[in-house]
Design a protein around this motif. Structure first.
Motif, PDB file in Angstrom:
ATOM      1  N   CYS A 705       0.866  -1.175   0.000  1.00 61.89           N
ATOM      2  CA  CYS A 705       0.000   0.000   0.000  1.00 61.89           C
ATOM      3  C   CYS A 705       0.903   1.224   0.000  1.00 61.89           C
ATOM      4  N   LEU A 706       0.649   2.156  -0.897  1.00 61.16           N
ATOM      5  CA  LEU A 706       1.516   3.324  -1.029  1.00 61.16           C
ATOM      6  C   LEU A 706       1.321   4.349   0.079  1.00 61.16           C
ATOM      7  N   ASP A 707       0.309   4.188   0.869  1.00 60.06           N
ATOM      8  CA  ASP A 707       0.111   5.112   1.987  1.00 60.06           C
ATOM      9  C   ASP A 707       0.782   4.605   3.261  1.00 60.06           C
ATOM     10  N   SER A 708       0.646   3.310   3.516  1.00 65.99           N
ATOM     11  CA  SER A 708       1.203   2.752   4.753  1.00 65.99           C
ATOM     12  C   SER A 708       2.539   2.058   4.547  1.00 65.99           C
ATOM     13  N   GLY A 709       2.809   1.625   3.308  1.00 66.53           N
ATOM     14  CA  GLY A 709       4.016   0.853   3.048  1.00 66.53           C
ATOM     15  C   GLY A 709       3.879  -0.601   3.447  1.00 66.53           C
ATOM     16  N   LEU A 710       2.679  -1.015   3.873  1.00 67.28           N
ATOM     17  CA  LEU A 710       2.455  -2.384   4.333  1.00 67.28           C
ATOM     18  C   LEU A 710       1.713  -3.187   3.269  1.00 67.28           C
ATOM     19  N   VAL A 711       1.461  -4.453   3.581  1.00 63.64           N
ATOM     20  CA  VAL A 711       0.786  -5.342   2.635  1.00 63.64           C
ATOM     21  C   VAL A 711      -0.673  -4.910   2.488  1.00 63.64           C
ATOM     22  N   PRO A 712      -1.153  -4.743   1.244  1.00 65.05           N
ATOM     23  CA  PRO A 712      -2.548  -4.315   1.057  1.00 65.05           C
ATOM     24  C   PRO A 712      -3.516  -5.366   1.608  1.00 65.05           C
ATOM     25  N   ARG A 713      -4.622  -4.899   2.146  1.00 62.61           N
ATOM     26  CA  ARG A 713      -5.634  -5.812   2.651  1.00 62.61           C
ATOM     27  C   ARG A 713      -6.339  -6.508   1.496  1.00 62.61           C
ATOM     28  N   GLU A 714      -6.732  -7.736   1.722  1.00 65.61           N
ATOM     29  CA  GLU A 714      -7.326  -8.565   0.671  1.00 65.61           C
ATOM     30  C   GLU A 714      -8.691  -8.062   0.234  1.00 65.61           C
ATOM     31  N   ASP A 715      -9.307  -7.225   1.056  1.00 67.37           N
ATOM     32  CA  ASP A 715     -10.638  -6.733   0.685  1.00 67.37           C
ATOM     33  C   ASP A 715     -10.582  -5.568  -0.299  1.00 67.37           C
ATOM     34  N   GLY A 716      -9.383  -5.176  -0.701  1.00 70.02           N
ATOM     35  CA  GLY A 716      -9.259  -4.112  -1.688  1.00 70.02           C
ATOM     36  C   GLY A 716      -9.499  -2.723  -1.146  1.00 70.02           C
ATOM     37  N   SER A 717      -9.380  -2.549   0.141  1.00 68.95           N
ATOM     38  CA  SER A 717      -9.649  -1.244   0.744  1.00 68.95           C
ATOM     39  C   SER A 717      -8.514  -0.240   0.540  1.00 68.95           C
ATOM     40  N   CYS A 718      -7.327  -0.716   0.148  1.00 70.99           N
ATOM     41  CA  CYS A 718      -6.192   0.200  -0.106  1.00 70.99           C
ATOM     42  C   CYS A 718      -6.348   0.808  -1.501  1.00 70.99           C
ATOM     43  N   PRO A 719      -6.509   2.125  -1.605  1.00 67.04           N
ATOM     44  CA  PRO A 719      -6.793   2.745  -2.909  1.00 67.04           C
ATOM     45  C   PRO A 719      -5.593   2.789  -3.854  1.00 67.04           C
ATOM     46  N   ARG A 720      -4.386   2.848  -3.304  1.00 64.18           N
ATOM     47  CA  ARG A 720      -3.193   2.941  -4.157  1.00 64.18           C
ATOM     48  C   ARG A 720      -2.191   1.881  -3.731  1.00 64.18           C
ATOM     49  N   VAL A 721      -1.799   1.052  -4.663  1.00 64.20           N
ATOM     50  CA  VAL A 721      -0.831  -0.002  -4.353  1.00 64.20           C
ATOM     51  C   VAL A 721       0.279  -0.009  -5.404  1.00 64.20           C
ATOM     52  N   SER A 722       1.422  -0.564  -5.017  1.00 70.24           N
ATOM     53  CA  SER A 722       2.535  -0.762  -5.941  1.00 70.24           C
ATOM     54  C   SER A 722       2.858  -2.242  -5.975  1.00 70.24           C
ATOM     55  N   ILE A 723       2.866  -2.802  -7.162  1.00 67.12           N
ATOM     56  CA  ILE A 723       3.108  -4.233  -7.338  1.00 67.12           C
ATOM     57  C   ILE A 723       4.612  -4.497  -7.468  1.00 67.12           C
ATOM     58  N   ASP A 724       5.057  -5.545  -6.854  1.00 62.74           N
ATOM     59  CA  ASP A 724       6.447  -6.005  -6.963  1.00 62.74           C
ATOM     60  C   ASP A 724       7.469  -4.938  -6.586  1.00 62.74           C
ATOM     61  N   GLU A 725       7.234  -4.299  -5.445  1.00 62.83           N
ATOM     62  CA  GLU A 725       8.241  -3.394  -4.903  1.00 62.83           C
ATOM     63  C   GLU A 725       9.417  -4.237  -4.405  1.00 62.83           C
ATOM     64  N   LEU A 726      10.640  -3.743  -4.573  1.00 59.40           N
ATOM     65  CA  LEU A 726      11.842  -4.517  -4.236  1.00 59.40           C
ATOM     66  C   LEU A 726      12.303  -4.259  -2.802  1.00 59.40           C
TER      67      LEU A 726
END
Length: 743
Positions: A705-726
């Protein structure tokens, strides 16, 4: 008994005999001089002939040093040519522009034109035309001045090659002896070949091949009848009959050459007239009401300038290197071939795009001036416009090869400052990736580490401001770098300290401890790029991030050959050995995983909210790109550093006079980034570069999740995510987002 001579005997017998005796003695002295010079002179001619014979197939050779290059043994000066990586010519350095071509390359029409106009009895005489001498004598006596010479082509060859060109009886007699010996040793074809490769055509050009390219932009073998006639028309006096010196006189002389070809039965009158008319149309001649030539397209080619120069700032740097290695005379006269790393097709694009970017900034100041009423401010803005300059350099980040190099808007006698290597300016935020890479390498920070963007006062009352003078509160490092938040960069440097940064600067730029201390201070403003570096140095530092932290040494010269094709300097091999030694000593300047993480984040610069987002808006770039904008204080310098898999490019736009503002809002993302986007959009039209280097082990991928830096919740509540961050393996977030939770 006394012998009495009548006045008539004295006048008609004694005096002529005495004159003849004096002439015979004078001729004998000159002949004696010729005999003493003969071996050396004919040896020079033999070398010149071998030079021509070698043009169709140069011999392979062995490696030898500068001391083995015998410049004095050369009969004529050969320019040094600079080639790009694909063997296209990008530059020439010379005192004489000369290209040697074999007889087979010289068109029959040129041979006919030169014989018709210069020496119609060429194939019948043995070096001297007595009829020609008598005719010239009569004409000159009639005009009471020298208006015509009686020299044959063989005599003209002797004059150019063996005499000081002075008009004198001594020179003419000496020339006769030369001509006799030339004719005894060489056939007519050899004499024509040597003559046509030797004569001067003005503007530094020697030989028909150089003249052809200078006038018509093509090889002499491609010329038609009238073009050949214009080449020949120039021979007698380039200062009068060259189309570049006097177009009207040149055209009139060309018309006379065509008539001479008709008189010699080489061409029919009708065909000559038709060819001449086609020539006028082909070269877009504009004639006045009297038929005098006013303008044409002749001479509108690269060869019309003093030298070929597709990469002027780069070529000047190469010239200095070669002069230091081989000496000035060898560079100008020795016929060296310098093979470089430049890609001329990319270089041409770089020149065009940088100039366009500079022009846009100049126009910005002109437009600003046009709406100002105050006369002082009007002058200031127009002066700013005239002083806007730029730099553009692209490196292969893995080898250090210079691919494109543009040191400014134009290169001239008044403007030779190379902004790639000879200036240093504040890089602004384009320096931040070095800070972030060092932080990630410590493994105390990850892309998910949260910092607080807020007004902060550090030691010595230092309080950095963000670009828009606003703060956004909690933010992860991935977003802080992508958005180029100043406060976070300073906080990060404050946490990690200076040692790691100074280690990168020292090793990456090859600085001594003394140089490092003089140029960079241990102050927190270092994080914002307040210490000056050159565009080339910036390119080196960013190349470290793309290549996985390995030392590189930029270079432009691959190897140098002499005129015979012998390699006399293998610079590329020397650079590679030097780089290997440094890499063994340093191992990696920056850890490869830290580099990969930093580059991966910099891909986001082109995403919505990134500092270069608007530069790619509406553009279709179908391959991975990354980069970083940079703007120094008060918008004085605009930077952009762009990455592709195999190319790191740095662009700088600023005022040539120093720290002078480009104008409010004229940031790197606005001024410099569009130049790079246009460049990469054009240069990869034939292939698509791959993705950036990512290590095979020790690294993990995580969607966050780009706001928290943590794993996005499975319910899709995180509006902005980054896939495959290193992440370094084991440092990736192991918790679910604690910000976006459905209630």
């Amino acid at each position: 008994m006394h012998l009495v001579l009548s006045p008539s005997k004295i006048i008609f017998i004694i005096i002529p005999l005495m004159i003849m005796l004096v002439i015979a003695l004078y001729t004998g002295v000159i002949y004696y001089n010729w005999l003493s010079d003969k071996d050396e002179a004919l040896n020079r001619l033999s070398k010149y002939k071998r030079l021509i014979d070698r043009t169709e197939e140069l011999r392979g050779g062995y490696i030898y040093s500068y001391s083995d290059i015998d410049l004095a043994s050369k009969v004529v000066d050969i320019p040094t040519r600079i080639y790009d990586r694909n063997n296209d010519i990008i530059g020439e350095f010379f005192e004489q522009k000369r290209e040697i071509v074999p007889y087979s390359h010289i068109p029959p029409w040129l041979i006919k034109a030169v014989i018709a106009s210069e020496d119609r009895a060429f194939y019948r005489h043995r070096g001297i035309s007595y009829r020609g001498i008598l005719r010239a004598l009569v004409i000159n006596l009639t005009h009471f001045r020298v208006v015509q010479g009686g020299s044959t082509i063989t005599q003209q060859l002797a004059k150019v090659l063996f005499t000081d060109m002075e008009r004198s009886l001594k020179r003419k007699i000496y020339e006769l002896f030369c001509a006799f010996d030339i004719e005894r040793r060489y056939d007519k074809q050899d004499i024509l070949s040597m003559y046509l490769n030797l004569i001067y055509f003005g503007n530094g050009a020697y030989g028909v091949e150089s003249a052809s390219k200078m006038f018509f932009g093509s090889s002499v073998r491609e010329l038609n009848e009238t073009e050949c006639a214009m080449i020949v028309a120039t021979i007698s006096n380039p200062s009068i009959y060259s189309p570049l010196a006097n177009l009207s006189s040149s055209l009139d002389k060309t018309r006379r050459i065509m008539k001479s070809m008709v008189d010699s039965d080489f061409i029919s009158e009708g065909m000559a007239l038709a060819q001449f008319k086609r020539f006028l149309v082909k070269w877009d001649f504009a004639l006045d009401v009297y038929g005098k030539a006013e303008s044409s397209m002749i001479g509108s080619f690269l060869f019309s300038s003093y030298r070929i120069n597709r990469a002027p700032f780069f070529n000047e740097q190469i010239r200095r290197i070669i002069v230091e290695k081989f000496g000035e005379d060898v560079v100008k006269k020795g016929g060296l071939s310098v093979y470089t790393t430049i890609d001329s097709s990319k270089q041409d694009v770089a020149v065009e795009e940088l100039r366009e970017g500079i022009l846009k900034q100049r126009e910005f100041h002109h437009e600003k001036a046009s709406v100002i009423n105050d006369n002082v401010d009007y002058k200031i803005e127009n002066e700013k416009a005239g002083n806007i300059e730029g730099a553009f350099v692209s490196l292969n980040p893995f080898t250090g090869e210079i691919i494109s190099y543009v040191g400014g808007y134009s290169f001239s006698s008044k403007n030779q400052l190379d902004h790639v290597s000879q200036i240093r300016r504040q890089p602004g935020s384009s320096f931040k990736p070095v800070i972030y890479a060092a932080a990630f390498e410590s493994m105390n920070f990850t892309p998910s580490t949260v910092f607080i963007d807020e007004k902060t006062v550090f030691e010595d009352e230092y309080s950095p401001k963000n670009y828009n003078d606003q703060h956004i509160g909690s933010i992860i490092l991935r977003e802080a770098l992508r958005k180029s938040i100043n406060v976070i960069a300073v906080k990060l440097l404050d946490r990690i300290g200076y040692d790691a940064i100074f280690g990168i600067l020292k090793k990456g730029l090859g600085l001594s401890e003394e140089e490092l201390g003089k140029r960079f201070g241990r102050t927190l403003s270092l994080a914002l790029g307040t210490y000056e570096i050159s565009p080339m140095e910036s390119c080196i530092l960013h190349s470290l991030l793309v290549n996985g932290g390995n030392y590189i040494k930029p270079f432009g010269v691959r190897f140098v050959k002499d005129y015979n094709g012998n390699v006399v300097w293998d610079n590329e091999g020397g650079v590679m050995r030097y780089v290997e030694e440094r890499r063994r000593r340093y191992e990696r300047i920056v850890d490869r995983i830290a580099c990969a993480i930093t580059v991966s984040i910099l891909k986001g610069v082109f995403e919505e909210g990134g500092t270069a987002y608007h530069a790619v808006l509406g553009k279709r770039i179908g391959f991975p790109i990354a980069g970083k904008t940079g703007t120094s204080s008060d918008f004085n310098d605009a930077w952009f550093v762009g990455y592709t898999h195999d190319l790191v490019t740095v662009i700088w736009i600023g005022n040539n006079k120093g720290a002078i503002s480009l104008g409010e809002g004229r940031a790197g993302g606005v001024v410099a980034a569009p130049i790079w986007v246009s460049y990469v959009s054009r240069i990869y039209n034939d292939r698509i570069p791959g993705d950036f280097l990512v290590p095979d082990d020790g690294i993990s991928f995580q969607t966050i999740c780009l706001d928290s830096g943590l794993v996005p919740r499975e319910d899709g509540s995180c509006p902005r995510v980054s896939i495959d961050e290193l992440y370094y393996s084991g440092t990736e977030p192991g918790e679910y987002c604690n910000i976006h939770m459905n209630k």
